[in-house]
Write a protein that holds these residues in place. Structure first.
Motif, mmCIF file in Angstrom:
data_model
loop_
_atom_site.group_PDB
_atom_site.id
_atom_site.type_symbol
_atom_site.label_atom_id
_atom_site.label_comp_id
_atom_site.label_asym_id
_atom_site.label_seq_id
_atom_site.Cartn_x
_atom_site.Cartn_y
_atom_site.Cartn_z
ATOM 1 N N GLN A 175 0.833 -1.199 0.000
ATOM 2 C CA GLN A 175 0.000 0.000 0.000
ATOM 3 C C GLN A 175 0.871 1.254 0.000
ATOM 4 O O GLN A 175 1.896 1.310 0.684
ATOM 5 C CB GLN A 175 -0.908 0.005 1.233
ATOM 6 C CG GLN A 175 -1.852 -1.186 1.318
ATOM 7 C CD GLN A 175 -2.833 -1.223 0.157
ATOM 8 O OE1 GLN A 175 -3.509 -0.230 -0.126
ATOM 9 N NE2 GLN A 175 -2.912 -2.371 -0.505
ATOM 10 N N LEU A 176 0.444 2.264 -0.762
ATOM 11 C CA LEU A 176 1.179 3.519 -0.825
ATOM 12 C C LEU A 176 1.135 4.220 0.523
ATOM 13 O O LEU A 176 0.064 4.453 1.090
ATOM 14 C CB LEU A 176 0.585 4.425 -1.903
ATOM 15 C CG LEU A 176 1.221 5.817 -2.043
ATOM 16 C CD1 LEU A 176 2.659 5.701 -2.507
ATOM 17 C CD2 LEU A 176 0.409 6.684 -3.012
ATOM 18 N N LEU A 177 2.312 4.565 1.042
ATOM 19 C CA LEU A 177 2.412 5.302 2.301
ATOM 20 C C LEU A 177 2.558 6.789 2.048
ATOM 21 O O LEU A 177 1.875 7.615 2.661
ATOM 22 C CB LEU A 177 3.598 4.796 3.123
ATOM 23 C CG LEU A 177 3.866 5.533 4.435
ATOM 24 C CD1 LEU A 177 2.733 5.271 5.431
ATOM 25 C CD2 LEU A 177 5.216 5.135 5.029
ATOM 26 N N VAL A 178 3.442 7.161 1.119
ATOM 27 C CA VAL A 178 3.692 8.578 0.881
ATOM 28 C C VAL A 178 4.279 8.757 -0.519
ATOM 29 O O VAL A 178 5.009 7.905 -1.023
ATOM 30 C CB VAL A 178 4.673 9.145 1.947
ATOM 31 C CG1 VAL A 178 6.013 8.439 1.895
ATOM 32 C CG2 VAL A 178 4.860 10.647 1.795
ATOM 33 N N ASP A 179 3.926 9.871 -1.158
ATOM 34 C CA ASP A 179 4.574 10.307 -2.392
ATOM 35 C C ASP A 179 4.609 11.831 -2.387
ATOM 36 O O ASP A 179 4.269 12.462 -1.375
ATOM 37 C CB ASP A 179 3.874 9.742 -3.642
ATOM 38 C CG ASP A 179 2.424 10.199 -3.773
ATOM 39 O OD1 ASP A 179 2.015 11.133 -3.047
ATOM 40 O OD2 ASP A 179 1.695 9.626 -4.600
ATOM 41 N N SER A 180 4.995 12.432 -3.490
ATOM 42 C CA SER A 180 5.216 13.881 -3.503
ATOM 43 C C SER A 180 3.921 14.689 -3.439
ATOM 44 O O SER A 180 3.968 15.907 -3.320
ATOM 45 C CB SER A 180 6.004 14.275 -4.758
ATOM 46 O OG SER A 180 5.256 13.963 -5.937
ATOM 47 N N THR A 181 2.759 14.016 -3.527
ATOM 48 C CA THR A 181 1.485 14.734 -3.417
ATOM 49 C C THR A 181 0.986 14.776 -1.975
ATOM 50 O O THR A 181 -0.059 15.342 -1.697
ATOM 51 C CB THR A 181 0.417 14.060 -4.302
ATOM 52 O OG1 THR A 181 0.143 12.734 -3.805
ATOM 53 C CG2 THR A 181 0.875 13.955 -5.742
ATOM 54 N N HIS A 182 1.734 14.184 -1.058
ATOM 55 C CA HIS A 182 1.294 14.087 0.337
ATOM 56 C C HIS A 182 1.431 15.434 1.039
ATOM 57 O O HIS A 182 2.171 16.313 0.608
ATOM 58 C CB HIS A 182 2.130 13.044 1.072
ATOM 59 C CG HIS A 182 1.405 12.377 2.202
ATOM 60 N ND1 HIS A 182 1.092 13.026 3.372
ATOM 61 C CD2 HIS A 182 0.915 11.119 2.326
ATOM 62 C CE1 HIS A 182 0.457 12.201 4.178
ATOM 63 N NE2 HIS A 182 0.328 11.034 3.572
ATOM 64 N N ASP A 183 0.680 15.553 2.135
ATOM 65 C CA ASP A 183 0.757 16.782 2.945
ATOM 66 C C ASP A 183 2.188 17.015 3.430
ATOM 67 O O ASP A 183 2.942 16.081 3.669
ATOM 68 C CB ASP A 183 -0.169 16.676 4.167
ATOM 69 C CG ASP A 183 -1.633 16.557 3.765
ATOM 70 O OD1 ASP A 183 -1.952 16.932 2.631
ATOM 71 O OD2 ASP A 183 -2.431 16.080 4.596
#
Length: 327
Positions: A175-183
């Motif tokens: 599952q995706l945890l974080v990418d550059s669109t995250h807060d």
């Protein structure tokens, strides 16, 4: 003397016969290359089939012969092995597989995100890849936590600009945890060198010259280093050039086993003058449109050569810090 002449004669005959034998099996292929485009890994890919003979041009292509074996092999719980492997012998793109050592069943772990191809990486990523001598694409690394009391092992998988969390004891996809669109992250920024703590509680990574941490079970990333972003020649959490290139140390920060402490390297190279690397072999050539009697001003305007500027390649000033993050 007679013996030496006899040996020389035999050697000459052997070389002649060898060259003659080789020439009968040599195939020369002419390939037209579009010089207006940058060459990618696909341009160097070997063109082999099960019935074809290996030619000298195939040996000089990518991937190199013998480099498509399983790599980064790690034991999971329940007698299983995880490893990276290309889907076929001619691919530079690696995928993550799990092998059941009891049944021999091999399963590909499907990681989300769009894998980047050569030429699509940011400058930060490309520089790091070059210093790591990393030519493969796709899933090129993963990390595992230690097994907890319930036998659970958490995996961290960077891919396609994001960081994915994988429960190795579950049949669910990562599952995706974080990418550059995250807060709390600048959109489009690169996420570098993601790590997971040994107890599987905390993930850390570098983004836009600073180090961030966040819990594995979700939430927002928290910036814990300051003073490098926007400061010319300074970075936090990224190994300096000499450490990576000469000392084979790619890490620029270290996360404690329980995720409560983080040590990082701050590099200050502001006192080192920039050095320009000119891409003279870039598509289009050095000056593709020069004509006789052209003025020097027109020459400068016509010559479209890309370049990079780096503080290259001397040691900077290293500083070491220990941070108590105290969640």
């Amino acid at each position: 003397m007679v013996q030496r002449l006899a040996v020389l004669l035999l050697l000459t005959v052997y070389i002649t016969s060898t060259l003659s034998f080789s020439s009968q099996h040599t195939t020369i292929t002419m390939t037209t290359i579009d010089k207006s485009k940058s060459l990618t890994q696909a341009d160097y890919k070997a063109k082999l089939t099960s019935k074809s003979k290996i030619r000298s041009t195939d040996v000089a292509t990518l991937p190199k012969p013998g480099t498509t074996a399983p790599s980064n092999i790690k034991f999971l719980s329940n007698n299983k092995l995880a490893y990276l492997l290309p889907p076929d012998a001619l691919s530079m793109t690696r995928q993550l597989y799990v092998l059941d050592t009891k049944t021999g069943e091999k399963t590909q772990i499907k990681v989300g995100g769009v894998s980047k191809e050569e030429g699509k990486f940011s400058l930060e990523e490309q520089m790091r890849r070059e210093r790591l001598r990393l030519m493969a694409t796709g899933v090129t690394s993963y990390e595992l936590s230690k097994e907890d009391k319930d036998g659970k092992v958490i995996g961290l998988i960077p891919n396609g600009g994001g960081v994915y969390i994988w429960d190795t004891t579950s049949t669910n996809d990562p599952q995706l945890l974080v990418d550059s669109t995250h807060d709390n992250l600048e959109e489009g920024t690169t996420i570098l060198d993601a790590k997971i703590s040994s107890d599987g509680s905390t993930v850390a990574f570098v983004s836009n010259e600073e180090v961030y941490v966040m819990p594995v079970d979700g939430g927002s990333p928290t910036q814990i280093t300051y003073g490098a972003r926007g400061v010319e020649g300074r970075t936090n959490g990224v190994a300096d050039y000499l450490a990576m290139e000469e000392l084979s140390r790619p890490e620029g920060y270290w996360l404690s086993p329980n995720g409560s402490f983080l040590a990082f390297e701050q590099v200050d190279e502001a006192h080192i003058p920039s050095y320009r690397l000119v891409h003279q072999a870039a598509p289009g050539g050095l000056a593709p449109s020069l004509v006789p009697d052209m003025s020097s001003e027109d020459m400068v305007e016509t010559t479209k050569v890309t370049h990079e500027e780096h503080r290259f390649c001397f040691a900077g000033v290293g500083k070491w810090y220990m941070i108590d993050r105290r969640i």
